[in-house]
Enzyme design. Sequence first.
Site, PDB file in Angstrom:
ATOM      1  CB  VAL A 139      61.348  22.510 135.883  1.00  0.00           C
ATOM      2  CG1 VAL A 139      60.963  21.137 136.611  1.00  0.00           C
ATOM      3  CG2 VAL A 139      60.774  22.456 134.529  1.00  0.00           C
ATOM      4  CB  ALA A 140      63.124  24.614 140.754  1.00  0.00           C
ATOM      5  CB  CYS A 141      67.666  23.081 140.618  1.00  0.00           C
ATOM      6  SG  CYS A 141      68.160  24.385 141.785  1.00  0.00           S
ATOM      7  CB  SER A 142      65.086  20.140 136.869  1.00  0.00           C
ATOM      8  OG  SER A 142      65.834  19.429 137.950  1.00  0.00           O
ATOM      9  CB  SER A 175      68.153  25.680 135.611  1.00  0.00           C
ATOM     10  OG  SER A 175      68.336  26.977 135.049  1.00  0.00           O
TER      11      SER A 175
END
Length: 374
Positions: free
Chosen positions: A155-158, A335
């Site tokens: 979830v990319a950076c998350s 992340s």
Amino acid sequence: MNRVVISASGLYTAPHTISNQELVTSYNAFVGQFNAANAARIVAGEVAALEESSVDFIEKASGITRRYVMDKAGVLDPQRMRPKFVPRGNDQLSMQAEMAVAAAGEALVVAGRSATEVDAVICAASNMQRPYPAMAVEIQRALGISQGYAFDMNVACSSATFALELAVNAIRCDTARSVLVVNPEICSAHLAWQDRDCHFIFGDVCTAIVVERLETATSPNAWEVLGSQLATSFSNNIRNNAGFLSRCEDRDPTERDQLFVQEGRRVFKEVCPMAAEHITRHLASLDLAPAQVRRFWLHQANLAMNQLIGRRLLGREATADEAPVILDEFANTASAGSIIAFHRHSADLAAGDLGLICSFGAGYSIGSLIVRKC
Ligand code: COA
């Protein structure tokens, strides 16, 4: 339902450092070579001359002073401007697995957990070095974990906070005794080092977190998870079009959209209010106000972004003690950023102190966890 804690964290730091000065010197050499090689086309108006980068701009616009990378020579070579990695055979440990095993080893020691007690491994990062078999399954085997399951997620950076929600729920519902979350981020490999607007943004790192039942936790730095909340809202403002269809679309891997692309200003304007509102709502759902939070471990993309979120939350500037900054040293590590901040700056707090981990990034995606020191 079980009460759940984050019982330990671990950190793998990539072996090489690149200072802003080194980065800018190499970038400007590339610009000189490009402009010289394209002089006639630039004069004819067919190609735009490239402009030089500057250390001052980077530090003022982002707060980043250096970054760690898996390979330095390839990145700083003006003829190459991307890391150079030696391919590994299928019987060798993959690069992301190697980073994850190192970070996980530290976290498991601090948690006092052995491989026989970990029932799930989640490898959550913004890029996986292959589609399958899952990196997480390789990491599970490398750690000697012979029970349970492992999977990858992005979830990319998350990615880390979204993975933590899954880990927390697995413990809460008793489907695992302890869960290991790892975040091997090799951002240097998706960064367009030839793009002045973003060549300074990213660094490489891996973080690890152990999640388990409150009643089994023995670590001195355990944090009970009081709640987690995730949100997404579609945006093209942070995008990477590289994928398994690229080959069938006859795309050249050096085309600009096959790497990280962002509308930095728009991201800044849209994500800051979203993150501040998300955090305030999440806290309110537990009858808490931002002023009651002793420490915010925020996503580490840009210093001004974090300062603005701090002001929106507290109505004043958050101090470095309230919202620690690690992006000056690590740059944006996708992340892993908020987890590095937690790893570096959580042991000093007292029992009963409240903390909040929050990540935000492409998607858009936002994930937060409210925690209380045991
Ligand atoms: N060196 C010198 N000047 C530069 C430069 C560089 N490396 N890069 C851009 N500039 C120039 C631009 O050309 C522009 O010049 P102009 O005013 O003459 O047009 C000026 O600096 C401002 O550029 P801009 O891109 O608007 O900068 P900014 O203040 O928005 O900062 C970011 C850029 C990327 C640091 C900032 O937008 C940001 O951090 N956004 C959020 C990013 C984020 O969190 N992304 C999530 C990724 S997961």
